[in-house]
Design a protein around this motif. Structure first.
Motif, PDB file in Angstrom:
ATOM      1  N   LYS A   1      49.147  42.449  33.765  1.00 12.29           N
ATOM      2  CA  LYS A   1      49.218  41.840  35.104  1.00 12.29           C
ATOM      3  C   LYS A   1      49.556  42.873  36.186  1.00 12.29           C
ATOM      4  O   LYS A   1      49.380  42.625  37.375  1.00 12.29           O
TER       5      LYS A   1
ATOM      6  N   HIS B   1      41.989  35.879  40.784  1.00 14.05           N
ATOM      7  CA  HIS B   1      41.918  34.465  41.197  1.00 14.05           C
ATOM      8  C   HIS B   1      43.303  33.835  41.107  1.00 14.05           C
ATOM      9  O   HIS B   1      44.188  34.304  40.388  1.00 14.05           O
TER      10      HIS B   1
ATOM     11  N   LYS C   1      35.429  31.523  35.130  1.00 12.99           N
ATOM     12  CA  LYS C   1      36.266  31.431  33.931  1.00 12.99           C
ATOM     13  C   LYS C   1      36.056  30.031  33.349  1.00 12.99           C
ATOM     14  O   LYS C   1      36.156  29.052  34.082  1.00 12.99           O
TER      15      LYS C   1
ATOM     16  N   SER D   1      48.967  31.448  31.916  1.00 12.90           N
ATOM     17  CA  SER D   1      50.183  32.032  31.323  1.00 12.90           C
ATOM     18  C   SER D   1      51.469  31.406  31.858  1.00 12.90           C
ATOM     19  O   SER D   1      52.518  31.504  31.228  1.00 12.90           O
TER      20      SER D   1
ATOM     21  N   GLY E   1      48.135  26.345  35.454  1.00 13.23           N
ATOM     22  CA  GLY E   1      47.915  26.494  34.018  1.00 13.23           C
ATOM     23  C   GLY E   1      48.023  27.956  33.627  1.00 13.23           C
ATOM     24  O   GLY E   1      48.754  28.730  34.246  1.00 13.23           O
TER      25      GLY E   1
ATOM     26  N   ASP F   1      45.723  23.418  40.251  1.00 17.25           N
ATOM     27  CA  ASP F   1      44.331  23.217  39.853  1.00 17.25           C
ATOM     28  C   ASP F   1      44.342  22.552  38.482  1.00 17.25           C
ATOM     29  O   ASP F   1      45.364  22.558  37.802  1.00 17.25           O
TER      30      ASP F   1
HETATM   31  O1  LIG Z   1      42.236  29.280  34.756  1.00 16.43           O
HETATM   32  C1  LIG Z   1      43.332  29.427  35.257  1.00 16.43           C
HETATM   33  O2  LIG Z   1      43.824  30.678  35.444  1.00 16.43           O
HETATM   34  C2  LIG Z   1      44.909  30.958  36.345  1.00 16.43           C
HETATM   35  C3  LIG Z   1      45.521  32.287  35.910  1.00 16.43           C
HETATM   36  O3  LIG Z   1      45.893  32.203  34.551  1.00 16.43           O
HETATM   37  P1  LIG Z   1      46.501  33.428  33.741  1.00 16.43           P
HETATM   38  O4  LIG Z   1      46.487  32.968  32.309  1.00 16.43           O
HETATM   39  O5  LIG Z   1      45.625  34.627  33.966  1.00 16.43           O
HETATM   40  O6  LIG Z   1      47.879  33.634  34.236  1.00 16.43           O
HETATM   41  C4  LIG Z   1      45.882  29.819  36.400  1.00 16.43           C
HETATM   42  O7  LIG Z   1      46.853  30.045  37.389  1.00 16.43           O
HETATM   43  C5  LIG Z   1      45.116  28.516  36.680  1.00 16.43           C
HETATM   44  O8  LIG Z   1      46.000  27.429  36.823  1.00 16.43           O
HETATM   45  C6  LIG Z   1      44.182  28.265  35.548  1.00 16.43           C
HETATM   46  O9  LIG Z   1      43.418  27.082  35.709  1.00 16.43           O
END
Ligand SMILES: O=C1O[C@H](COP(=O)(O)O)[C@@H](O)[C@H](O)[C@H]1O
Length: 233
Positions: free
Chosen positions: A198, A144, A170, A44, A42, A69
């Motif tokens: 990032k 994470h 989170k 970005s 999920g 996840d």
């Molecule tokens: O909560 C989550 O965060 C990760 C990282 O997301 P990002 O928006 O910082 O790229 C995501 O890979 C994961 O699937 C999601 O559940």
């Protein structure tokens, strides 16, 4: 961890390079075994997949899509990762249907939901050790990946392939996630990210080698790639 970093000029190029790589991995898997088994994340990454995947040429009916996840919420919730693909990807891909997504059952309790999802992963591989063709991963600003968070006891999980987590730092706190043994047993892991926000974390993971979940993945016997639009030094 040996990750091939692919530096693109901008986000658009990250999306197109990522999409071409997915297209080629799907072709190889479908030509060889008749099925492409992939895990979506999920965050970005959703935007990249929703933008890029409708442009690729592939036998969509041979895809089986799992989740690296998933948030333990109903599909209708804005937090549901599947919900975002259902809304913003499915209607734009001819030949891909909802039943090709292997989704969590959020009507069970959290523990049972994780067990049920693990059972479906195991069934998918028909008695063989579950080995996904590709896991598409995201890297959070705290390091994470999936729902594996820095310092969390789940990083030591070595029995379960899919685990519940009820204290995610989170939101939302309840989730199910692939564990490191399942992730590392896959054929390919890919990160794709864009923007200065990032960059710091990518350098901490790939250059400084800090002890963070995002640096603990990468197939034991496979390919690890990261598409970025900034210089890592
Ligand atoms: O909560 C989550 O965060 C990760 C990282 O997301 P990002 O928006 O910082 O790229 C995501 O890979 C994961 O699937 C999601 O559940």
């Amino acid at each position: 961890m040996n990750c091939d970093i692919i530096t693109c000029r901008n986000e658009k190029e990250v999306i197109s390079s990522l999409s071409k790589t997915i297209e080629s991995l799907a072709k190889e898997a479908i030509d060889t075994r008749g099925v492409f088994r992939v895990g979506f994340s999920g965050g970005s990454l959703v935007k990249y997949l929703n933008t890029g995947l409708p442009t690729i040429v592939t036998e969509w009916s041979n895809w089986r899509i799992f989740f690296c996840d998933e948030r333990f919420v109903p599909v209708e919730s804005t937090d549901s990762t599947f919900g975002t693909y259902k809304r913003d990807l499915l209607p734009f891909v001819n030949g891909l249907s909802e039943d090709q997504f292997v989704k969590i059952n959020s009507t069970l309790n959290l523990e049972e939901c994780a067990k049920d999802y693990e059972r479906r992963v195991v069934e998918e591989f028909q008695g063989q050790s579950p080995r996904f063709d590709l896991l598409l991963l995201g890297m959070g600003p705290d390091g994470h990946t999936c729902s594996l968070f820095p310092g969390h006891k789940l990083l030591k999980e070595n029995v379960k392939l899919i685990a519940p987590i009820d204290d995610s730092p989170k939101p939302p706190p309840k989730r199910v996630t692939m564990t490191l043994p399942l992730i590392r047993n896959s054929k390919c892991n890919i990160y794709a990210m864009s923007g200065e926000a990032k960059k710091d974390m990518a350098e901490r993971v790939f250059v400084k080698g800090e002890d963070l979940p995002a640096g603990m993945v990468g197939p034991t016997n496979g390919v690890f790639k990261c598409f970025v639009d900034f210089q890592i030094k």
